[in-house]
Design a protein around this motif. Sequence first.
Motif, PDB file in Angstrom:
ATOM      1  N   TYR A  43      36.191  37.624 121.707  1.00 20.49           N
ATOM      2  CA  TYR A  43      35.393  38.384 122.666  1.00 20.49           C
ATOM      3  C   TYR A  43      34.774  39.603 121.997  1.00 20.49           C
ATOM      4  O   TYR A  43      35.175  39.997 120.900  1.00 20.49           O
ATOM      5  CB  TYR A  43      36.225  38.789 123.885  1.00 20.49           C
ATOM      6  CG  TYR A  43      37.412  39.680 123.581  1.00 20.49           C
ATOM      7  CD1 TYR A  43      37.295  41.067 123.622  1.00 20.49           C
ATOM      8  CD2 TYR A  43      38.653  39.135 123.274  1.00 20.49           C
ATOM      9  CE1 TYR A  43      38.377  41.886 123.355  1.00 20.49           C
ATOM     10  CE2 TYR A  43      39.741  39.944 123.008  1.00 20.49           C
ATOM     11  CZ  TYR A  43      39.595  41.321 123.045  1.00 20.49           C
ATOM     12  OH  TYR A  43      40.671  42.126 122.767  1.00 20.49           O
ATOM     13  N   LEU A  44      33.797  40.174 122.657  1.00 23.56           N
ATOM     14  CA  LEU A  44      33.134  41.379 122.184  1.00 23.56           C
ATOM     15  C   LEU A  44      34.061  42.555 122.439  1.00 23.56           C
ATOM     16  O   LEU A  44      34.254  42.968 123.574  1.00 23.56           O
ATOM     17  CB  LEU A  44      31.786  41.563 122.905  1.00 23.56           C
ATOM     18  CG  LEU A  44      30.954  42.780 122.545  1.00 23.56           C
ATOM     19  CD1 LEU A  44      30.624  42.802 121.058  1.00 23.56           C
ATOM     20  CD2 LEU A  44      29.676  42.794 123.364  1.00 23.56           C
ATOM     21  N   GLN A  95      28.150  39.133 129.636  1.00 19.86           N
ATOM     22  CA  GLN A  95      27.898  40.122 130.686  1.00 19.86           C
ATOM     23  C   GLN A  95      26.726  40.981 130.223  1.00 19.86           C
ATOM     24  O   GLN A  95      26.825  41.685 129.225  1.00 19.86           O
ATOM     25  CB  GLN A  95      29.126  41.000 130.914  1.00 19.86           C
ATOM     26  CG  GLN A  95      28.908  42.127 131.911  1.00 19.86           C
ATOM     27  CD  GLN A  95      28.878  41.650 133.336  1.00 19.86           C
ATOM     28  OE1 GLN A  95      29.615  40.759 133.712  1.00 19.86           O
ATOM     29  NE2 GLN A  95      28.026  42.244 134.146  1.00 19.86           N
ATOM     30  N   TYR A  96      25.597  40.899 130.917  1.00 19.08           N
ATOM     31  CA  TYR A  96      24.386  41.646 130.568  1.00 19.08           C
ATOM     32  C   TYR A  96      24.299  42.900 131.421  1.00 19.08           C
ATOM     33  O   TYR A  96      24.667  42.893 132.591  1.00 19.08           O
ATOM     34  CB  TYR A  96      23.131  40.816 130.850  1.00 19.08           C
ATOM     35  CG  TYR A  96      22.988  39.595 129.978  1.00 19.08           C
ATOM     36  CD1 TYR A  96      22.329  39.677 128.762  1.00 19.08           C
ATOM     37  CD2 TYR A  96      23.497  38.366 130.374  1.00 19.08           C
ATOM     38  CE1 TYR A  96      22.171  38.556 127.959  1.00 19.08           C
ATOM     39  CE2 TYR A  96      23.351  37.243 129.574  1.00 19.08           C
ATOM     40  CZ  TYR A  96      22.690  37.345 128.367  1.00 19.08           C
ATOM     41  OH  TYR A  96      22.538  36.249 127.579  1.00 19.08           O
ATOM     42  N   GLU A 167      28.010  43.686 127.488  1.00 24.48           N
ATOM     43  CA  GLU A 167      29.199  44.461 127.799  1.00 24.48           C
ATOM     44  C   GLU A 167      30.402  44.045 126.964  1.00 24.48           C
ATOM     45  O   GLU A 167      30.640  42.869 126.724  1.00 24.48           O
ATOM     46  CB  GLU A 167      29.536  44.342 129.289  1.00 24.48           C
ATOM     47  CG  GLU A 167      28.574  45.082 130.177  1.00 24.48           C
ATOM     48  CD  GLU A 167      28.629  46.600 130.022  1.00 24.48           C
ATOM     49  OE1 GLU A 167      29.469  47.134 129.281  1.00 24.48           O
ATOM     50  OE2 GLU A 167      27.802  47.263 130.672  1.00 24.48           O
ATOM     51  N   SER A 168      31.158  45.030 126.545  1.00 22.96           N
ATOM     52  CA  SER A 168      32.335  44.803 125.716  1.00 22.96           C
ATOM     53  C   SER A 168      33.614  44.847 126.541  1.00 22.96           C
ATOM     54  O   SER A 168      33.585  44.983 127.765  1.00 22.96           O
ATOM     55  CB  SER A 168      32.405  45.848 124.605  1.00 22.96           C
ATOM     56  OG  SER A 168      32.627  47.129 125.168  1.00 22.96           O
ATOM     57  N   ASN A 169      34.721  44.777 125.847  1.00 27.03           N
ATOM     58  CA  ASN A 169      36.037  44.687 126.460  1.00 27.03           C
ATOM     59  C   ASN A 169      36.395  45.902 127.310  1.00 27.03           C
ATOM     60  O   ASN A 169      37.062  45.764 128.325  1.00 27.03           O
ATOM     61  CB  ASN A 169      37.085  44.482 125.362  1.00 27.03           C
ATOM     62  CG  ASN A 169      38.459  44.191 125.916  1.00 27.03           C
ATOM     63  OD1 ASN A 169      38.612  43.326 126.759  1.00 27.03           O
ATOM     64  ND2 ASN A 169      39.440  44.917 125.449  1.00 27.03           N
ATOM     65  N   THR A 170      35.987  47.095 126.922  1.00 30.02           N
ATOM     66  CA  THR A 170      36.432  48.290 127.649  1.00 30.02           C
ATOM     67  C   THR A 170      35.902  48.354 129.067  1.00 30.02           C
ATOM     68  O   THR A 170      36.588  48.799 129.965  1.00 30.02           O
ATOM     69  CB  THR A 170      36.026  49.578 126.900  1.00 30.02           C
ATOM     70  OG1 THR A 170      34.626  49.526 126.656  1.00 30.02           O
ATOM     71  CG2 THR A 170      36.770  49.696 125.588  1.00 30.02           C
ATOM     72  N   ARG A 174      37.211  40.889 128.969  1.00 31.08           N
ATOM     73  CA  ARG A 174      36.685  39.859 128.069  1.00 31.08           C
ATOM     74  C   ARG A 174      35.453  39.152 128.650  1.00 31.08           C
ATOM     75  O   ARG A 174      35.259  37.963 128.450  1.00 31.08           O
ATOM     76  CB  ARG A 174      37.768  38.838 127.759  1.00 31.08           C
ATOM     77  CG  ARG A 174      38.930  39.432 127.007  1.00 31.08           C
ATOM     78  CD  ARG A 174      39.970  38.383 126.731  1.00 31.08           C
ATOM     79  NE  ARG A 174      41.134  38.973 126.093  1.00 31.08           N
ATOM     80  CZ  ARG A 174      42.274  38.359 125.941  1.00 31.08           C
ATOM     81  NH1 ARG A 174      42.426  37.115 126.364  1.00 31.08           N
ATOM     82  NH2 ARG A 174      43.278  38.967 125.357  1.00 31.08           N
ATOM     83  N   ALA A 175      34.612  39.880 129.341  1.00 30.82           N
ATOM     84  CA  ALA A 175      33.466  39.267 130.013  1.00 30.82           C
ATOM     85  C   ALA A 175      32.518  38.589 129.032  1.00 30.82           C
ATOM     86  O   ALA A 175      31.974  37.535 129.323  1.00 30.82           O
ATOM     87  CB  ALA A 175      32.709  40.312 130.823  1.00 30.82           C
ATOM     88  N   THR A 176      32.326  39.183 127.863  1.00 32.10           N
ATOM     89  CA  THR A 176      31.488  38.562 126.831  1.00 32.10           C
ATOM     90  C   THR A 176      32.422  37.905 125.829  1.00 32.10           C
ATOM     91  O   THR A 176      33.104  38.587 125.065  1.00 32.10           O
ATOM     92  CB  THR A 176      30.581  39.608 126.150  1.00 32.10           C
ATOM     93  OG1 THR A 176      29.742  40.198 127.157  1.00 32.10           O
ATOM     94  CG2 THR A 176      29.713  38.978 125.081  1.00 32.10           C
ATOM     95  N   HIS A 177      32.476  36.561 125.887  1.00 29.39           N
ATOM     96  CA  HIS A 177      33.395  35.846 125.003  1.00 29.39           C
ATOM     97  C   HIS A 177      32.804  34.510 124.561  1.00 29.39           C
ATOM     98  O   HIS A 177      31.828  34.028 125.142  1.00 29.39           O
ATOM     99  CB  HIS A 177      34.757  35.647 125.668  1.00 29.39           C
ATOM    100  CG  HIS A 177      34.717  34.821 126.902  1.00 29.39           C
ATOM    101  ND1 HIS A 177      34.523  35.359 128.157  1.00 29.39           N
ATOM    102  CD2 HIS A 177      34.833  33.486 127.103  1.00 29.39           C
ATOM    103  CE1 HIS A 177      34.525  34.391 129.057  1.00 29.39           C
ATOM    104  NE2 HIS A 177      34.707  33.241 128.435  1.00 29.39           N
ATOM    105  N   PHE A 178      33.445  33.898 123.561  1.00 31.11           N
ATOM    106  CA  PHE A 178      32.962  32.684 122.924  1.00 31.11           C
ATOM    107  C   PHE A 178      34.171  31.892 122.449  1.00 31.11           C
ATOM    108  O   PHE A 178      35.115  32.475 121.911  1.00 31.11           O
ATOM    109  CB  PHE A 178      32.072  33.102 121.747  1.00 31.11           C
ATOM    110  CG  PHE A 178      31.512  31.997 120.886  1.00 31.11           C
ATOM    111  CD1 PHE A 178      31.097  30.790 121.406  1.00 31.11           C
ATOM    112  CD2 PHE A 178      31.366  32.214 119.532  1.00 31.11           C
ATOM    113  CE1 PHE A 178      30.550  29.802 120.598  1.00 31.11           C
ATOM    114  CE2 PHE A 178      30.820  31.248 118.707  1.00 31.11           C
ATOM    115  CZ  PHE A 178      30.414  30.043 119.233  1.00 31.11           C
TER     116      PHE A 178
END
Length: 186
Positions: A43-44, A95-96, A167-170, A174-178
């Motif tokens: 994740y980001l 997450q944009y 959007e990152s983890n904070t 983990r909204a942006t993940h792969f």
Amino acid sequence: MASIIKANELQDFGGNSIITSDGAGTITINNSALKMTPAFEAYLGGSGGQSVSDNTVTLVQANTEVYDTDSAYDTSTYRFTPQTAGKYFVYGSIQYEAGSNDDLIEDYLYFKLNGSNILETQTDFSNVKIRLHHVNGSMVVDMNGSSDYVELYARINTSSGSGQLLESNTQYKRATHFGAYRIIGA
């Protein structure tokens, strides 16, 4: 009529252990053909998200691994390069966030295999602009087990042309993940 078979190990004809049990209900699958690996999820991470240029296809920097069973995901190139041939279920989520309310026109999610698009999704908000949006994508990909790699890309288009980020983890965990895993039996 019911039957019960009790064993702590299942072997093939060659005497190779396929499945073992510890006697307390924990089963270990020892045959790699029965495991859905290689597999990874990343994740980001970090704070503040990943800044991106307006309306530009950008590699998602999923830099924090949740797991990576075979060290096939590179957190510096953001590529999954499994060394086992097969069909893989690949998934991603982004997450944009636009710079301000009513600014997001459209967003995209891409999967690229060896640098070429294999999936492109788009959400269009041109009639009702918003600020935040979450997009998901998934597909099955054939990979050769040596040089094939898959990546997650994003694109965000805003009316102001500035302030876009993934959007990152904070902010959104983990909204942006792969991630990806090999499909057994396919």
